[in-house]
Design a protein around this motif. Structure first.
Motif, PDB file in Angstrom:
ATOM      1  N   ARG A   1      36.246  -7.038 -35.249  1.00 40.64           N
ATOM      2  CA  ARG A   1      35.444  -8.663 -35.272  1.00 40.64           C
ATOM      3  C   ARG A   1      34.355  -8.616 -36.009  1.00 40.64           C
ATOM      4  O   ARG A   1      33.781  -9.569 -36.574  1.00 40.64           O
ATOM      5  CB  ARG A   1      35.604  -9.224 -33.963  1.00 40.64           C
ATOM      6  CG  ARG A   1      37.431  -9.166 -33.547  1.00 40.64           C
ATOM      7  CD  ARG A   1      37.736 -10.470 -33.553  1.00 40.64           C
ATOM      8  NE  ARG A   1      39.020  -9.939 -34.503  1.00 40.64           N
ATOM      9  CZ  ARG A   1      39.640 -11.235 -35.114  1.00 40.64           C
ATOM     10  NH1 ARG A   1      39.792 -12.234 -35.285  1.00 40.64           N
ATOM     11  NH2 ARG A   1      40.818 -10.435 -35.950  1.00 40.64           N
ATOM     12  N   GLU A   2      33.492  -7.563 -35.854  1.00 40.79           N
ATOM     13  CA  GLU A   2      32.800  -7.005 -36.302  1.00 40.79           C
ATOM     14  C   GLU A   2      32.482  -7.798 -38.080  1.00 40.79           C
ATOM     15  O   GLU A   2      31.690  -8.274 -38.725  1.00 40.79           O
ATOM     16  CB  GLU A   2      31.676  -5.752 -35.770  1.00 40.79           C
ATOM     17  CG  GLU A   2      30.008  -5.283 -36.171  1.00 40.79           C
ATOM     18  CD  GLU A   2      29.084  -4.500 -36.152  1.00 40.79           C
ATOM     19  OE1 GLU A   2      28.199  -4.144 -36.585  1.00 40.79           O
ATOM     20  OE2 GLU A   2      30.394  -4.173 -34.784  1.00 40.79           O
TER      21      GLU A   2
ATOM     22  N   ALA B   1      37.100  -4.956 -31.190  1.00 39.29           N
ATOM     23  CA  ALA B   1      35.853  -4.950 -31.385  1.00 39.29           C
ATOM     24  C   ALA B   1      34.955  -5.476 -32.724  1.00 39.29           C
ATOM     25  O   ALA B   1      34.151  -5.653 -33.579  1.00 39.29           O
ATOM     26  CB  ALA B   1      35.221  -4.611 -30.156  1.00 39.29           C
ATOM     27  N   ALA B   2      35.090  -4.276 -33.382  1.00 38.63           N
ATOM     28  CA  ALA B   2      35.135  -3.419 -34.755  1.00 38.63           C
ATOM     29  C   ALA B   2      35.643  -4.653 -35.873  1.00 38.63           C
ATOM     30  O   ALA B   2      34.794  -3.909 -36.816  1.00 38.63           O
ATOM     31  CB  ALA B   2      35.610  -2.274 -34.703  1.00 38.63           C
TER      32      ALA B   2
ATOM     33  N   GLY C   1      32.735 -11.101 -38.605  1.00 34.88           N
ATOM     34  CA  GLY C   1      31.970 -11.679 -38.523  1.00 34.88           C
ATOM     35  C   GLY C   1      30.829 -11.538 -39.762  1.00 34.88           C
ATOM     36  O   GLY C   1      30.179 -12.432 -40.092  1.00 34.88           O
TER      37      GLY C   1
ATOM     38  N   GLY D   1      29.427  -1.330 -28.939  1.00 32.31           N
ATOM     39  CA  GLY D   1      29.770  -0.879 -30.494  1.00 32.31           C
ATOM     40  C   GLY D   1      30.004   0.865 -30.682  1.00 32.31           C
ATOM     41  O   GLY D   1      30.664   1.025 -31.336  1.00 32.31           O
TER      42      GLY D   1
END
Length: 234
Positions: free
Chosen positions: A147-148, A144-145, A151, A114
């Motif tokens: 996608r978080e 990735a952030a 989600g 993260g």
């Protein structure tokens, strides 16, 4: 709703703050990188305009929305944004400053993927940078952030009773991204579902939480998978 805020369906509230020289940005499910638009200026990386974006998602009980409740929620979101945005801006602007000279210093909250973690007052922040070389590229750390956040939206849209979340915003500025959330009263001893050591240890110690997460996983068409000898729905 408050000026600068919009209310979307299914309990999703998005707050955008735009100045004369600033551009707000939505989380885009189809964006291949989930990163701010960038252009090359003399070999340096910069956003097309200094951009700040806040997407705050709240879960509400179906059928109990009212105008006064939405005003109260919008006020809460606006206050959270006002507190988080200046801190995020400072952290990003001091990206290249030595740790000893930073206004807000990172701390060891555990986890590597993260990014660096910051705790400032009632805020918990994760700087989405590839500081450990996990993603092999800066833009993939930003992805990735993103996608978080997507989600989180997926879980919120399920409206599963007993499943709760903190206030969360993404802040994009000068080609960087931070995830900012309200600080929760949790520590290493309060984890009851999931893992905090990259899957070496899996926690499933609360029966009610196990049931809720299994129901949420099935609603999202996620098949339970075995990790460290336990079937988990994440």
């Amino acid at each position: 709703t408050l000026p600068g805020s919009t209310v979307k369906g299914r309990g999703t509230v998005t707050v955008e703050e735009k100045g004369a020289d600033e551009i707000g940005e939505e989380v885009d499910d189809d964006d291949p990188y989930g990163v701010p638009a960038q252009e090359d200026e003399g070999g340096s990386m910069a956003t097309t305009a200094p951009a700040r974006r806040g997407s705050v998602i709240l879960s509400e009980e179906k059928g109990k929305e009212s105008e006064s409740a939405m005003v109260e929620i919008s006020t809460l979101i606006a206050k959270f944004w006002e507190e988080a945005a200046p801190v995020a801006r400072t952290i990003i602007e001091e990206y290249s400053v030595s740790p000893a000279e930073k206004t807000y210093k990172p701390f060891g909250a555990g986890g590597l993927a993260g990014g660096e973690k910051y705790k400032v007052g009632s805020l918990f922040m994760k700087f989405a940078n590839d500081w450990q070389g996990i993603y092999k590229a800066h833009e993939f750390a930003l992805k990735a952030a993103n996608r978080e956040m997507l989600g989180l939206r997926a879980y919120l849209d399920l409206r599963v009773k007993g499943l709760h979340f903190p206030l969360v915003i993404l802040v994009d500025y000068l080609g960087h991204r931070l995830i900012c959330s309200s600080l929760l009263p949790i520590d290493s001893s309060s984890l009851v579902y999931g893992s905090d050591d990259q899957g070496r240890t899996v926690h499933m110690s609360d029966g009610e939480c196990n049931r809720i997460m299994e129901a949420a996983g099935k609603a999202l068409n996620l098949k339970g998978h075995v990790v460290a000898g336990k079937t988990i729905f994440l």
